[in-house]
Write an enzyme that holds these catalytic residues in place. Sequence first.
Site, short mmCIF file in Angstrom:
data_model
loop_
_atom_site.label_atom_id
_atom_site.label_comp_id
_atom_site.label_asym_id
_atom_site.label_seq_id
_atom_site.Cartn_x
_atom_site.Cartn_y
_atom_site.Cartn_z
N ALA A 98 0.85 -1.19 0.00
CA ALA A 98 0.00 0.00 0.00
C ALA A 98 0.88 1.24 0.00
O ALA A 98 2.01 1.22 0.49
CB ALA A 98 -0.91 0.01 1.22
N ASP A 99 0.36 2.30 -0.59
CA ASP A 99 1.04 3.59 -0.50
C ASP A 99 -0.04 4.66 -0.36
O ASP A 99 -1.07 4.62 -1.05
CB ASP A 99 1.88 3.87 -1.76
CG ASP A 99 2.70 5.15 -1.59
OD1 ASP A 99 3.48 5.24 -0.62
OD2 ASP A 99 2.56 6.06 -2.43
N THR A 100 0.18 5.58 0.57
CA THR A 100 -0.81 6.62 0.85
C THR A 100 -0.21 7.99 0.58
O THR A 100 0.91 8.28 1.00
CB THR A 100 -1.26 6.54 2.33
OG1 THR A 100 -1.80 5.24 2.58
CG2 THR A 100 -2.31 7.59 2.64
#
Lengths: 246, 246
Positions: A98-100
């Site tokens: 995941a990357d935010t």
Amino acid sequence: MPHHNPVLDHALRTPAFIKLAGKRVVLASNSPRRREILRVVGLEPEVVPSTFAENLSQRDFESPYEYPVATATHKAVEVYERLVKEDPEDPPDLVIAADTVVLSSVTMPVPGTSASLINEPIPEILEKPSSQADNLRMLLDLNGQRCEVVTGITIVYPVLAAPGYAIQSIDERSFVYFADSPVHLLEAYADCREGIDRAGGFAVQGRGGLLISRVEGDYNNVVGFPVTSFFHWLEELIEEDEDFLE
Amino acid sequence: MPHHNPVLDHALRTPAFIKLAGKRVVLASNSPRRREILRVVGLEPEVVPSTFAENLSQRDFESPYEYPVATATHKAVEVYERLVKEDPEDPPDLVIAADTVVLSSVTMPVPGTSASLINEPIPEILEKPSSQADNLRMLLDLNGQRCEVVTGITIVYPVLAAPGYAIQSIDERSFVYFADSPVHLLEAYADCREGIDRAGGFAVQGRGGLLISRVEGDYNNVVGFPVTSFFHWLEELIEEDEDFLE
């Protein structure tokens, strides 16, 4: 080969959790917040942080929404390929990355566009503040305004066809509305340094929550992992593809 | 008399936290979730659960939004009066009480009203489910729909004028949107029994989060304590009334 069972006793008995039991599930992230969100719903993956440098250029993307998805994909593929190379007999059944990012809305007049488009906000990715003063500047910009939090999630899992794995991604978007805080509150928050290491300069799940009046969207997405969409997506993949996680 | 200091080291240095330091601050609630929300932002009150029976009749209120405020007020006053009676030399400086209800939207045709009002939803307070089967019934009603979570907060604090204390209240409202979940997910959630003891039949901060696609409002309010509004309110009271918390 027996693995650490990633499915905890309190997990709901749904097709996704039933299929994940006993599988090798890897989270390509060392974020304690992401691990905690997954643990709450009953998933405790093996943690193998990615070595991907997270240095993609924002200018290479037509839309800022593509950026976290691309970063998540690089992370997931790097970890999957590395683990297969390390032990070809024991590939992961599922790698999750995941990357935010936090997007601000800035108003930029664009020459040559029609009047209705002139005030169309063009979101830009907010960086981590470089200092307390920089954090205060960002908080003053956000005060009484909203920003958008976007998480890209990519999963990688083995398939028979070349190159031996499949890649799938989703993104989730949430709006965060900042209260109209007195300046002394913003100063006190910048002073506490909680926001220094955070994209956008705040942590919604910490003392930064005091600056935020409401969220429109999945709160867990703002923390860093949109767990509802993730599990509904896994359930759909199981329904659509009988080989998934088999 | 020295008290346990309710203000933790990591609290922001704002007027409210500076004034609360060293004061006798009491939370009239035993809810571990409310205590945790306050602890995150740096407040650790003494806990004195109210003995108020929480048996107000919904029919006594014109609007369901008044109900949690009235319950919170009964709780706060009961605890304040009890502590003053127990030790008149050491009254609390601030008693905080909260009550959270979940409102459903049901469409009820009202005879004699104009067409535009016929479909106006009249919210009703959702109870705790009495059994797993009852919980599943409630979840089937909520699936793909929204409900509204309302928390009333009341504070009681000493003043010179009779009866020796002042009472102030706020309420906070948030919408909770349920995803369109497959029935097997709702059944799995009812089976896990997490929702049995919860108003509305779900816990947003637990496995119940998997049923919820988004919140519009303060997430902490849905968990049980709208901490942002609470502290902004305290800061306003300090600014408006120089005797508050003195």
